[in-house]
Write an enzyme that holds these catalytic residues in place. Structure first.
Site, mmCIF file in Angstrom:
data_model
loop_
_atom_site.group_PDB
_atom_site.id
_atom_site.type_symbol
_atom_site.label_atom_id
_atom_site.label_comp_id
_atom_site.label_asym_id
_atom_site.label_seq_id
_atom_site.Cartn_x
_atom_site.Cartn_y
_atom_site.Cartn_z
ATOM 1 N N PRO A 2 0.818 -1.216 0.000
ATOM 2 C CA PRO A 2 0.000 0.000 0.000
ATOM 3 C C PRO A 2 0.853 1.269 0.000
ATOM 4 C CG PRO A 2 -0.321 -1.292 2.024
ATOM 5 C CD PRO A 2 0.703 -1.995 1.216
ATOM 6 N N GLU A 3 0.495 2.202 -0.857
ATOM 7 C CA GLU A 3 1.155 3.504 -0.879
ATOM 8 C C GLU A 3 0.204 4.552 -0.285
ATOM 9 O OE1 GLU A 3 3.543 4.857 -3.985
ATOM 10 O OE2 GLU A 3 4.155 2.885 -4.692
ATOM 11 N N ARG A 119 2.032 -11.581 6.073
ATOM 12 C CA ARG A 119 3.500 -11.516 6.081
ATOM 13 C C ARG A 119 4.057 -10.817 7.308
ATOM 14 N NH1 ARG A 119 5.375 -9.834 0.157
ATOM 15 N NH2 ARG A 119 7.396 -10.365 1.044
ATOM 16 N N ARG A 162 22.121 17.871 -4.999
ATOM 17 C CA ARG A 162 21.951 16.424 -4.808
ATOM 18 C C ARG A 162 22.437 15.645 -6.013
ATOM 19 N NH1 ARG A 162 19.045 14.365 -0.276
ATOM 20 N NH2 ARG A 162 18.344 16.252 0.768
#
Ligand SMILES: [Zn+2]
Length: 283
Positions: A2-3, A119, A162
């Protein structure tokens, strides 16, 4: 896995059953998920009223009337199910207990909320509400992509100097909270930015252009989740898993969906994870 949009959908599905309701009985069927549960979790939850159900990144946060906040993370395979009817207008049978039902809340309004996680990468913890933001899982998070602290100037500044690929920078939870692999691929495709570009080398205007796209991609997915909620009761009561159609994610070998582009979607590996892109229109 799930995001953010899935977790937000779970929050919206749970909120009518939980917000304002009292946990009549909390049942905890094992000592741990990914980490041990907090001590006496069932006893500490039983009898408390849920004042608000919030989301921070991919964490659900239930503020309780005893000054504690229940933190829930769905992990890889965690599912929340609502059975019974919170409004008491209909009586739905609760489903038979399943093997991986680890935590069950029976609410005084008749709803039953079940956390199932085969899990066991999920997590639950109890924090002091007043200092919840200082919890080790929350204090490291950057701004919410849909919140006011996330904006063009912020992202331009965060990307400066970055040397990591833009894909990794967008996945860095300290820069933006809650973006995962799927939606980062979608954002970069919509923005026509190559995931291989170094974050610090992309022009400020292109970096700024990522911000509204990030918001749109997430908002669209939350909308799709919202429509799935309308009939989740007719299905199995599982929240947060809904049909998606992605523009680029999982489409290796398929033609690019951008009008006028003849590219084919490619899959590469970055930091051990799959990236899907159109090498022709993402530069
Ligand atoms: Zn293309």
């Amino acid at each position: 896995m799930p995001e953010l949009p899935e977790v937000e959908t779970v929050r919206r599905g749970l909120s009518p059953a939980m917000e304002g309701a009292v946990i009549a009985q909390a049942q905890v069927n094992r000592p741990n998920l990914r980490w041990p549960f907090p001590e006496n979790m069932a006893a500490r939850l039983t009898g408390t009223r849920v004042l608000a159900l919030r989301r921070r990144s991919k964490y659900l946060l239930a503020d309780l009337d005893n000054g504690e906040t229940l933190l829930v993370h769905l992990g890889m395979s965690g599912r929340m199910t609502v059975s019974g009817d919170p409004l008491g207008q209909f009586v739905h049978d609760h489903p038979a207990a399943q093997k991986h039902d680890h935590v069950v809340f029976d609410m005084t309004n008749g709803a039953r909320i079940t956390f199932n996680d085969p899990r066991r990468f999920g997590a639950m913890d109890l924090l002091d509400t007043a200092t919840a933001n200082q919890h080790k899982l929350l204090s490291v998070l950057g701004p919410e992509p849909l919140g006011n602290d996330f904006h063009e100037d912020y992202l331009v500044e965060a990307f400066k100097g970055r040397n990591t690929p833009v894909k990794s920078a967008l996945l860095d939870q300290g820069i933006i909270a809650g973006l995962g692999n799927i939606y980062v691929c979608e954002v970069l495709f919509r923005s026509q930015v190559s995931p291989r570009q170094k974050a610090g080398q992309i022009s400020a205007s292109r970096v700024a252009g990522l911000v509204p796209v990030i918001r749109d991609v997430l908002t669209d997915a939350i909308k799709a989740g919202g429509s799935s909620l309308k009939d989740f009761r007719q299905a199995d009561g599982n929240l947060g898993y809904f049909q998606h159609s992605f523009d680029v994610y999982g489409r290796e070998g398929a033609p690019c969906k951008r009008d006028g582009c003849s590219g084919i979607i490619d899959r590469i590996t970055q930091s051990g994870r799959s990236t899907f892109l159109c090498g022709k229109c993402q530069r």
